[in-house]
Write a protein that holds these residues in place. Structure first.
Motif, PDB file in Angstrom:
ATOM      1  N   TYR A  40       0.845  -1.191   0.000  1.00 43.94           N
ATOM      2  CA  TYR A  40       0.000   0.000   0.000  1.00 43.94           C
ATOM      3  C   TYR A  40       0.881   1.242   0.000  1.00 43.94           C
ATOM      4  N   GLU A  68      -2.658   5.428  -1.421  1.00 43.30           N
ATOM      5  CA  GLU A  68      -3.698   4.397  -1.334  1.00 43.30           C
ATOM      6  C   GLU A  68      -4.277   4.316   0.077  1.00 43.30           C
ATOM      7  N   ARG A 113      -6.587   7.172   0.634  1.00 46.17           N
ATOM      8  CA  ARG A 113      -7.845   6.958  -0.087  1.00 46.17           C
ATOM      9  C   ARG A 113      -8.769   6.039   0.715  1.00 46.17           C
TER      10      ARG A 113
END
Length: 230
Positions: free
Chosen positions: A65, A69, A72
């Motif tokens: 990750y 990400e 998000r």
């Protein structure tokens, strides 16, 4: 004889279920909870708190990750549960520095540093899975905000020191780590320290006889206790 028959029927119909799914009792936030998420069902990885690396993290599931990400995921979960993403991001920055595999000396795990009991309470089976950890951490913070009337400072203090302690003292506990935690996140979130509102437990309504014989019904008996002395 009838009791023996009931016991026999219980094991006859539920034995398979009990074998398949272990149920245990946990005391969480002062309440006894029946759960199938017992200590040994929480997936842990050994080691001390890892150093911060803001480029790419690999979770215990082997999935990498990026910071973008992870942010998000936070934004999506915050929108789902109605919690300010900026606040959660500052909490993560303070808790783990966005390290999905972080472990504290006290046993807090993952990106939002969930304690084992909190992970159980929130149904988080793998605290090192960012999706699960962030989801559980945000839901727990939402619960704390509701419990303390939307007071962010008290909710932050409860996240760090435990809700029962904050509720018992009615303010941010005089613990250096907790005060630093609340002050640092508040400075980043608000741009300044945000004072907390004193937390008042709900008290049952009582009848108080005033000095002139008037009967007053109130849940703040302490405010009128002087009337009994006159």
């Amino acid at each position: 004889m009838f009791i023996h028959l009931l016991i026999f029927l219980f094991f006859l119909f539920f034995a398979d279920l009990l074998v398949a799914e272990k149920i245990c009792l946990k005391t969480i936030d002062g309440e006894v909870v029946y759960t199938n998420l017992c200590e040994n069902s929480i997936k842990k990885i050994p080691g001390k708190k890892s150093k911060v690396n803001l480029t790419k993290f690999e979770s215990s599931s082997g999935i990498g990750y990026s910071r973008l990400e992870l942010e998000r995921i936070v934004e999506e979960k915050c929108k789902l549960y109605g919690v300010d993403a900026k606040l959660i991001k500052e909490m993560i920055r303070m808790e783990s520095g966005w390290n999905v595999n972080a472990i504290s000396p006290k046993g807090a795990m993952g990106i939002m540093q969930l304690m084992p009991a909190t992970a159980i309470l929130m149904g988080v089976k793998n605290p090192f899975d960012p999706q699960e950890n962030i989801d559980g951490g945000i839901r727990y913070m939402k619960y704390l905000l509701g419990r303390f009337g939307g007071d962010i400072s008290l909710a932050l203090a409860a996240y760090n020191a435990g809700p029962n302690l904050v509720a018992s003292v009615g303010r941010i506990p005089n613990i250096p780590e907790t005060r630093n935690y609340v002050n640092t996140i508040s400075l980043r979130y608000y741009g300044k320290n945000q004072p907390s509102t004193p937390y008042t437990r709900s008290v049952p309504i009582k009848a108080v006889v005033m000095s002139d014989g008037t009967v007053l019904y109130t849940n703040r008996e302490d405010m009128y206790i002087w009337s009994r002395r006159w």
